[in-house]
Design a protein around this motif. Structure first.
Motif, short mmCIF file in Angstrom:
data_model
loop_
_atom_site.label_atom_id
_atom_site.label_comp_id
_atom_site.label_asym_id
_atom_site.label_seq_id
_atom_site.Cartn_x
_atom_site.Cartn_y
_atom_site.Cartn_z
N SER A 7 26.07 -7.74 72.10
CA SER A 7 24.74 -7.35 71.66
C SER A 7 24.67 -5.84 71.58
O SER A 7 25.37 -5.13 72.31
N GLY A 8 23.80 -5.37 70.69
CA GLY A 8 23.63 -3.94 70.51
C GLY A 8 23.18 -3.62 69.10
O GLY A 8 23.14 -4.52 68.24
N PRO A 9 22.86 -2.36 68.85
CA PRO A 9 22.39 -1.97 67.51
C PRO A 9 23.45 -2.18 66.45
O PRO A 9 24.64 -1.95 66.69
N GLY A 10 23.02 -2.62 65.26
CA GLY A 10 23.95 -2.81 64.16
C GLY A 10 24.13 -1.56 63.32
O GLY A 10 25.03 -1.51 62.48
N LEU A 11 23.30 -0.56 63.56
CA LEU A 11 23.36 0.68 62.78
C LEU A 11 23.25 1.86 63.73
O LEU A 11 22.34 1.92 64.56
N VAL A 12 24.20 2.77 63.61
CA VAL A 12 24.22 3.97 64.45
C VAL A 12 24.41 5.18 63.54
O VAL A 12 25.20 5.13 62.59
N LYS A 13 23.69 6.23 63.84
CA LYS A 13 23.80 7.45 63.02
C LYS A 13 25.05 8.25 63.40
O LYS A 13 25.48 8.24 64.57
N PRO A 14 25.63 8.94 62.43
CA PRO A 14 26.78 9.80 62.74
C PRO A 14 26.45 10.79 63.84
O PRO A 14 25.32 11.29 63.92
N SER A 15 27.42 11.03 64.69
CA SER A 15 27.37 11.95 65.84
C SER A 15 26.66 11.33 67.04
O SER A 15 26.71 11.92 68.14
N GLU A 16 26.02 10.17 66.88
CA GLU A 16 25.33 9.56 68.01
C GLU A 16 26.30 8.66 68.80
O GLU A 16 27.49 8.59 68.49
N THR A 17 25.77 8.02 69.82
CA THR A 17 26.59 7.17 70.69
C THR A 17 26.32 5.70 70.41
O THR A 17 25.17 5.26 70.40
N LEU A 18 27.41 4.97 70.19
CA LEU A 18 27.36 3.52 70.00
C LEU A 18 27.36 2.88 71.39
O LEU A 18 28.21 3.22 72.23
N SER A 19 26.43 1.95 71.61
CA SER A 19 26.37 1.26 72.90
C SER A 19 26.29 -0.24 72.67
O SER A 19 25.39 -0.72 71.97
N LEU A 20 27.23 -0.96 73.26
CA LEU A 20 27.28 -2.41 73.13
C LEU A 20 27.40 -3.05 74.51
O LEU A 20 27.99 -2.47 75.43
N THR A 21 26.87 -4.26 74.61
CA THR A 21 26.97 -5.04 75.85
C THR A 21 27.56 -6.39 75.53
O THR A 21 27.27 -6.98 74.48
N CYS A 22 28.38 -6.89 76.43
CA CYS A 22 28.95 -8.23 76.31
C CYS A 22 28.48 -9.05 77.52
O CYS A 22 28.79 -8.71 78.66
N THR A 23 27.75 -10.10 77.25
CA THR A 23 27.25 -10.97 78.31
C THR A 23 28.19 -12.16 78.48
O THR A 23 28.53 -12.83 77.49
N VAL A 24 28.61 -12.38 79.71
CA VAL A 24 29.55 -13.44 80.04
C VAL A 24 28.79 -14.60 80.68
O VAL A 24 28.07 -14.40 81.66
N SER A 25 28.97 -15.79 80.14
CA SER A 25 28.31 -16.97 80.70
C SER A 25 29.33 -18.08 80.90
O SER A 25 30.37 -18.10 80.27
N GLY A 26 29.01 -18.96 81.82
CA GLY A 26 29.88 -20.11 82.05
C GLY A 26 31.02 -19.86 82.99
O GLY A 26 31.91 -20.71 83.13
N THR A 114 30.22 -8.34 66.72
CA THR A 114 29.00 -7.74 66.21
C THR A 114 29.38 -6.58 65.30
O THR A 114 30.23 -5.75 65.65
N LEU A 115 28.80 -6.55 64.12
CA LEU A 115 29.12 -5.51 63.15
C LEU A 115 28.29 -4.26 63.43
O LEU A 115 27.06 -4.34 63.51
N VAL A 116 28.98 -3.16 63.58
CA VAL A 116 28.31 -1.88 63.77
C VAL A 116 28.65 -0.98 62.59
O VAL A 116 29.82 -0.74 62.29
N THR A 117 27.63 -0.50 61.93
CA THR A 117 27.79 0.40 60.79
C THR A 117 27.33 1.79 61.20
O THR A 117 26.24 1.94 61.79
N VAL A 118 28.14 2.78 60.90
CA VAL A 118 27.77 4.17 61.17
C VAL A 118 27.32 4.79 59.85
O VAL A 118 28.11 4.93 58.92
#
Lengths: 120, 108
Positions: A7-26, A114-118
């Protein structure tokens, strides 16, 4: 069967920080390694980093200066931060469980990605 | 070198046997694992510890290795086997993980 979900934002601006989380279940995060892998559009897989349940980490040297991987076993998730992003960081980002024996690393469970576009 | 090299593309006639190879120095002492990826999907593990199939993977998939080369063999390829295949290993000098560039398998 353990399941992973990015999970996380699908669009990030250049020079900014990409942040993603992975939730583990089961299943528990204890006793395992957890990893991030990415895949630019139309290209191959690139390992980014992994973290052991104790918190020890290892990073792809080509990304090490910009990447931080962390985990919170109490909340059953782990995270990725990639700083100073540019267009070359546009990719599908996968989280995965890494089984890392002395002679046989393998990823036995993957998130759907998850697709992240810069882009500005 | 810590790279893993794969042929970019391989084709096989329906029902025939195909071998996909992965070459790299790390494979001399680290087993390869293999992943199948279909368009728009996450990779799935098809072989680990060089020659072990996870539950649910058809027995037409097998793995082997010798020296600096690991191989994935599909005996009696099916239309649903058309996909990209990636090998994976580890650089034992620094524990960095490696992926091959991938092989696009076409089933004719």
């Amino acid at each position: 069967q353990v399941q992973l979900q990015e999970s996380g934002p699908g669009l990030v601006k250049p020079s900014e920080t990409l942040s993603l989380t992975c939730t583990v279940s089961g299943g528990s995060m204890s006793g395992y390694y957890w990893s991030w892998i990415r895949q630019p559009p139309g290209r191959g897989l690139e390992w980014i980093a992994y973290i052991y349940h104790t918190g020890s980490t290892n990073y792809n040297p080509s990304l090490k200066s910009r990447v931080t991987i962390s985990l919170d076993t109490s909340r059953n998730h782990f995270s990725l931060k990639l700083s100073s992003v540019n267009a070359a960081d546009t990719a599908m980002y996968f989280c995965a469980r890494l089984r890392a024996g002395m002679a046989d690393p393998y990823f036995d469970n993957w998130g759907q990605g998850t697709l992240v576009t810069v882009s500005s | 070198s810590s790279d893993l090299t794969q042929d970019p593309a391989v084709s096989v006639a329906l029902g025939q046997t195909v071998r996909i190879t992965c070459q790299g120095d790390s494979l001399r002492n680290i087993y390869a694992s293999w992943y199948q990826q279909k368009p728009g999907q996450a990779p799935i593990l098809v072989i680990y510890r060089q020659n072990i199939r996870p539950s649910g993977i058809p027995d037409r998939f097998s793995g082997s290795g010798s020296g600096d080369t690991a191989s994935l063999t599909i005996a009696g390829a099916q239309a649903e086997d058309e996909a990209d295949y990636y090998c994976n290993s580890r650089d034992s000098s620094n524990d960095h993980l490696l992926f091959g560039g991938g092989t696009k398998l076409t089933v004719l």
